[in-house]
Scaffold this active site. Structure first.
Site, PDB file in Angstrom:
ATOM      1  N   CYS A   1      51.413  31.595  66.944  1.00 23.83           N
ATOM      2  CA  CYS A   1      50.421  31.545  66.189  1.00 23.83           C
ATOM      3  C   CYS A   1      49.178  31.932  67.700  1.00 23.83           C
ATOM      4  O   CYS A   1      48.180  32.222  67.417  1.00 23.83           O
ATOM      5  CB  CYS A   1      49.946  30.427  65.668  1.00 23.83           C
ATOM      6  SG  CYS A   1      50.337  29.044  66.634  1.00 23.83           S
TER       7      CYS A   1
ATOM      8  N   ALA B   1      60.410  23.896  57.854  1.00 20.99           N
ATOM      9  CA  ALA B   1      60.050  25.267  57.174  1.00 20.99           C
ATOM     10  C   ALA B   1      61.621  25.538  56.602  1.00 20.99           C
ATOM     11  O   ALA B   1      62.827  25.134  57.084  1.00 20.99           O
ATOM     12  CB  ALA B   1      60.022  26.124  58.103  1.00 20.99           C
TER      13      ALA B   1
ATOM     14  N   TRP C   1      58.538  27.725  60.874  1.00 16.36           N
ATOM     15  CA  TRP C   1      59.732  28.121  61.310  1.00 16.36           C
ATOM     16  C   TRP C   1      59.613  28.597  62.772  1.00 16.36           C
ATOM     17  O   TRP C   1      60.669  28.852  63.650  1.00 16.36           O
ATOM     18  CB  TRP C   1      60.443  29.312  60.636  1.00 16.36           C
ATOM     19  CG  TRP C   1      59.537  30.526  60.370  1.00 16.36           C
ATOM     20  CD1 TRP C   1      58.984  30.541  59.035  1.00 16.36           C
ATOM     21  CD2 TRP C   1      59.548  31.470  61.223  1.00 16.36           C
ATOM     22  NE1 TRP C   1      58.014  31.547  59.205  1.00 16.36           N
ATOM     23  CE2 TRP C   1      58.445  32.083  60.235  1.00 16.36           C
ATOM     24  CE3 TRP C   1      59.683  31.887  62.470  1.00 16.36           C
ATOM     25  CZ2 TRP C   1      57.906  33.397  60.913  1.00 16.36           C
ATOM     26  CZ3 TRP C   1      59.118  32.961  62.906  1.00 16.36           C
ATOM     27  CH2 TRP C   1      58.123  33.835  62.236  1.00 16.36           C
TER      28      TRP C   1
ATOM     29  N   GLY D   1      51.059  26.134  59.945  1.00 15.44           N
ATOM     30  CA  GLY D   1      51.352  27.461  59.130  1.00 15.44           C
ATOM     31  C   GLY D   1      50.232  28.389  58.895  1.00 15.44           C
ATOM     32  O   GLY D   1      49.163  28.502  59.666  1.00 15.44           O
TER      33      GLY D   1
ATOM     34  N   LYS E   1      58.195  17.793  56.139  1.00 15.42           N
ATOM     35  CA  LYS E   1      58.975  18.947  55.398  1.00 15.42           C
ATOM     36  C   LYS E   1      59.071  20.039  56.257  1.00 15.42           C
ATOM     37  O   LYS E   1      58.124  20.703  56.822  1.00 15.42           O
ATOM     38  CB  LYS E   1      58.329  19.337  54.147  1.00 15.42           C
ATOM     39  CG  LYS E   1      58.867  20.379  53.346  1.00 15.42           C
ATOM     40  CD  LYS E   1      58.192  21.287  52.344  1.00 15.42           C
ATOM     41  CE  LYS E   1      57.566  22.494  52.956  1.00 15.42           C
ATOM     42  NZ  LYS E   1      58.805  23.523  53.755  1.00 15.42           N
TER      43      LYS E   1
ATOM     44  N   GLU F   1      46.408  39.173  62.021  1.00 18.85           N
ATOM     45  CA  GLU F   1      47.537  38.876  62.823  1.00 18.85           C
ATOM     46  C   GLU F   1      49.029  39.528  62.459  1.00 18.85           C
ATOM     47  O   GLU F   1      49.328  39.361  61.296  1.00 18.85           O
ATOM     48  CB  GLU F   1      47.825  37.029  62.450  1.00 18.85           C
ATOM     49  CG  GLU F   1      48.584  36.567  63.526  1.00 18.85           C
ATOM     50  CD  GLU F   1      48.855  34.932  63.229  1.00 18.85           C
ATOM     51  OE1 GLU F   1      48.547  34.517  62.169  1.00 18.85           O
ATOM     52  OE2 GLU F   1      49.185  34.246  63.921  1.00 18.85           O
TER      53      GLU F   1
ATOM     54  N   GLU G   1      46.931  23.319  61.622  1.00 19.18           N
ATOM     55  CA  GLU G   1      46.893  24.441  62.881  1.00 19.18           C
ATOM     56  C   GLU G   1      47.329  25.856  62.093  1.00 19.18           C
ATOM     57  O   GLU G   1      48.589  25.824  61.790  1.00 19.18           O
ATOM     58  CB  GLU G   1      48.113  24.001  64.011  1.00 19.18           C
ATOM     59  CG  GLU G   1      47.808  24.444  65.060  1.00 19.18           C
ATOM     60  CD  GLU G   1      48.692  25.591  65.461  1.00 19.18           C
ATOM     61  OE1 GLU G   1      47.941  26.723  65.131  1.00 19.18           O
ATOM     62  OE2 GLU G   1      49.860  25.727  65.900  1.00 19.18           O
ATOM     63  N   LEU G   2      46.355  26.507  61.973  1.00 11.23           N
ATOM     64  CA  LEU G   2      46.752  27.789  61.185  1.00 11.23           C
ATOM     65  C   LEU G   2      46.754  28.981  62.018  1.00 11.23           C
ATOM     66  O   LEU G   2      46.972  29.128  63.263  1.00 11.23           O
ATOM     67  CB  LEU G   2      45.725  27.877  60.188  1.00 11.23           C
ATOM     68  CG  LEU G   2      45.339  26.687  59.398  1.00 11.23           C
ATOM     69  CD1 LEU G   2      44.242  26.367  58.285  1.00 11.23           C
ATOM     70  CD2 LEU G   2      46.641  26.161  58.650  1.00 11.23           C
TER      71      LEU G   2
HETATM   72  P1  ADP Z   1      54.828  31.671  57.045  1.00 11.03           P
HETATM   73  O1  ADP Z   1      54.560  32.491  56.237  1.00 11.03           O
HETATM   74  O2  ADP Z   1      54.927  31.692  58.449  1.00 11.03           O
HETATM   75  O3  ADP Z   1      56.281  31.004  56.584  1.00 11.03           O
HETATM   76  P2  ADP Z   1      53.712  29.334  55.687  1.00 11.03           P
HETATM   77  O4  ADP Z   1      52.252  28.840  55.750  1.00 11.03           O
HETATM   78  O5  ADP Z   1      54.060  30.084  54.353  1.00 11.03           O
HETATM   79  O6  ADP Z   1      53.966  30.293  56.939  1.00 11.03           O
HETATM   80  O7  ADP Z   1      54.697  28.212  55.988  1.00 11.03           O
HETATM   81  C1  ADP Z   1      54.714  27.292  56.756  1.00 11.03           C
HETATM   82  C2  ADP Z   1      55.292  25.778  56.061  1.00 11.03           C
HETATM   83  O8  ADP Z   1      54.476  25.673  54.805  1.00 11.03           O
HETATM   84  C3  ADP Z   1      56.562  25.883  55.685  1.00 11.03           C
HETATM   85  O9  ADP Z   1      57.151  24.640  55.670  1.00 11.03           O
HETATM   86  C4  ADP Z   1      56.425  26.401  54.138  1.00 11.03           C
HETATM   87  O10 ADP Z   1      57.712  25.884  53.461  1.00 11.03           O
HETATM   88  C5  ADP Z   1      55.476  25.643  53.759  1.00 11.03           C
HETATM   89  N1  ADP Z   1      54.596  25.877  52.474  1.00 11.03           N
HETATM   90  C6  ADP Z   1      54.500  27.166  51.919  1.00 11.03           C
HETATM   91  N2  ADP Z   1      53.701  27.253  50.924  1.00 11.03           N
HETATM   92  C7  ADP Z   1      53.710  25.886  50.379  1.00 11.03           C
HETATM   93  C8  ADP Z   1      53.160  25.389  49.299  1.00 11.03           C
HETATM   94  N3  ADP Z   1      52.417  25.983  48.458  1.00 11.03           N
HETATM   95  N4  ADP Z   1      53.015  23.973  49.484  1.00 11.03           N
HETATM   96  C9  ADP Z   1      53.518  23.336  50.505  1.00 11.03           C
HETATM   97  N5  ADP Z   1      54.096  23.709  51.485  1.00 11.03           N
HETATM   98  C10 ADP Z   1      54.177  25.184  51.610  1.00 11.03           C
END
Ligand code: ADP
Length: 482
Positions: free
Chosen positions: A289, A182, A156, A233, A180, A386, A255-256
């Site tokens: 990030c 956020a 997001w 994410g 997909k 972070e 990209e984490l």
């Molecule tokens: P944040 O905590 O910053 O939202 P996330 O890594 O949870 O970071 O989210 C990044 C993206 O990964 C979003 O699009 C979220 O919906 C998606 N996401 C989170 N959990 C899962 C999952 N188990 N499987 C697939 N996508 C996911």
């Protein structure tokens, strides 16, 4: 929200060139993080609709990859032009669903568009190799071909750029894609799909599915038709997706998270360092990030840097991002606020001192004051995790080797920054930092022309630049006997 082009507010998903609802018609409301007003709703899709999108991407693949690079390039160029032509609307949509100030949102739209422009050009430069044969009758070649159907899962904090940074190289290379976005920021993604459609990108080539992250994610990972997943994410989710992709051995770009050090040496231009720190720390309310997470200042300039940073922070203006003069929007949600608060409380309980900010802003909601703490040390949470918010912890150091060791003492390796002028020191530190990206005397490193990405727990692969398109290409070696 007053869009010039109201058709950019799409409240359905985009699959196979059609605007669709969830099979069970369920929807979820999306709220503005600054005001909590509902903006609209989007479908809650799951595995079945995701499978339909993957099937559409598979069906569209042969014709899309068979186009000449120039033909794909001109469609991408049209998409780029449309994104820029609707910069104001896209920015307003983004600020409304994400919270960042309108000026920053406009900047992000331009940044997002730049990836489409860049990869529309790179599409035409997918060169192969010829290799001198190992036997007299052999002619050897390497050609590059698109990997096929690809998927993207995006965060997001950059609702437009994180999509175009993946979709543009994918489409340029001749791949098709299911995105997909956020859950917090679906409307920017859907508006990009609307503009892709207007640009003449054929049905099925670019699809956007919103809804149940786990169900959609499971399908994108498990489905053998998807040959590559690109994710931006958090590290835990990235690891989970990699595990889920293992049975079908997908290519992956990840990209984490980061934990960027920002080092200011005694010989640095302090004013420039403060300016860089303001950008690297407080942009997007600290929610990027590559945000400076740990600021190390050498002892001789520590006090001067701290007071100048405090003076700069005093000029920040918290508020709803669409209001003029606002520099700092809300955090994305209550969890984000809680994390900043917990890092701050932990540091203060262990002896850090508050220099600026330090609490939720008086306007309420999820606005947190831009905050600075001094006398920070490595026992504190801010040294390890972070924060992803507007909290600047200032560590004091005296020894160069010691600060390099501290800067590298993290599982992460995305971005690092430092300010200094001694040329030997600059090279030594730039080479010693274990990070994918290093900013020297600058706090802003992101550009479509350079490779963005990290090492260690910050991920795999690079986005943007001439390297970014390689992530969407397979190499094929052809051995010909003549
Ligand atoms: P944040 O905590 O910053 O939202 P996330 O890594 O949870 O970071 O989210 C990044 C993206 O990964 C979003 O699009 C979220 O919906 C998606 N996401 C989170 N959990 C899962 C999952 N188990 N499987 C697939 N996508 C996911």
């Amino acid at each position: 929200m007053q869009l010039n082009d109201i058709n950019l507010l799409r409240q359905q998903c985009y699959i196979n060139g059609q605007w669709c609802d969830a099979n069970n018609q369920s929807t979820i409301d999306i709220a503005n993080p600054a005001t909590f007003d509902v903006i609209g709703s989007v479908p809650v899709m799951g595995a079945d609709e995701t499978k339909a999108a993957i099937d559409a991407a598979e069906a569209a693949l042969p014709a899309w990859r068979a186009l000449t690079a120039k033909e794909r390039s001109s469609k991408l160029t049209r998409w780029f032009e449309l994104v820029l032509a609707h910069q104001d609307d896209l920015a307003l949509l983004m600020t409304t669903e994400q919270g960042k100030p309108l000026g920053e949102a406009k900047g992000e739209v331009a940044y997002a568009a730049s990836f489409i422009e860049w990869f529309s050009e790179e599409a035409k430069r997918i060169y192969g190799d010829t290799i001198p044969g190992h036997q007299a009758d052999k002619r050897l070649m390497v050609i590059k071909q698109s990997v096929g159907v690809t998927a993207a899962i995006t965060p997001w904090n950059f609702p437009a750029a994180m999509i175009t940074r993946k979709a543009a190289p994918a489409l340029a290379a001749g791949c098709t894609m299911v995105v997909k976005p956020a859950p917090q920021t679906p409307f920017t993604a859907l508006a990009l799909a609307e503009l892709a459609e207007r640009a003449g990108i054929p049905k099925g080539v670019f699809n956007v599915v919103t809804g149940d992250a786990v169900a959609i994610g499971n399908e994108l990972c498990a489905n053998p038709t998807v040959r590559k997943l690109s994710f931006t994410g958090s590290t835990p989710v990235g690891i989970k997706l990699m595990q889920q992709c293992a049975p079908t051995l997908k290519k992956m770009s990840l990209e984490l998270g980061g934990n960027a050090p920002f080092i200011v040496f005694d010989d640095a231009d302090i004013d420039a360092g403060v300016e860089g720190a303001m950008i690297a720390k407080y942009r997007n309310a600290g929610q990027t990030c590559v945000c400076a997470n740990r600021i190390y200042v050498q002892d001789k300039v520590y006090d001067a840097f701290a007071s100048k940073l405090a003076a700069a922070v005093a000029k920040l203006n918290i508020g709803v991002g669409t209001e003029p003069g606002v520099t700092t929007g809300p955090l994305i949600n209550a969890d984000a606020v809680a994390k900043v608060q917990s890092h701050l409380d932990d540091a203060l309980s262990k002896g850090a001192k508050l220099l600026a900010g330090g609490k939720l802003a008086s306007i309420g909601g999820h606005f947190f004051e831009p905050t600075i703490i001094t006398d920070v040390d490595k026992t504190m949470l801010v040294a390890k995790e972070e924060t992803f918010g507007p909290l600047a912890p200032l560590f004091k150091f005296s020894n160069v080797d010691d600060v390099i060791q501290q800067a590298n003492d993290t599982e992460f390796g995305l971005a690092a920054y430092f300010y200094g002028r001694d040329i030997s020191l600059v090279w030594k530190v730039a080479e010693a930092l274990e990070y994918g990206m290093v900013g020297v005397n600058t706090g802003l490193i992101s550009t479509e022309v350079a490779p963005f990405g990290g090492i260690k727990s910050s991920g795999l692969g690079r986005e943007g630049s001439k390297f970014g398109i390689e992530e969407y290409l397979e190499m094929k070696y052809i051995c010909m006997s003549v």
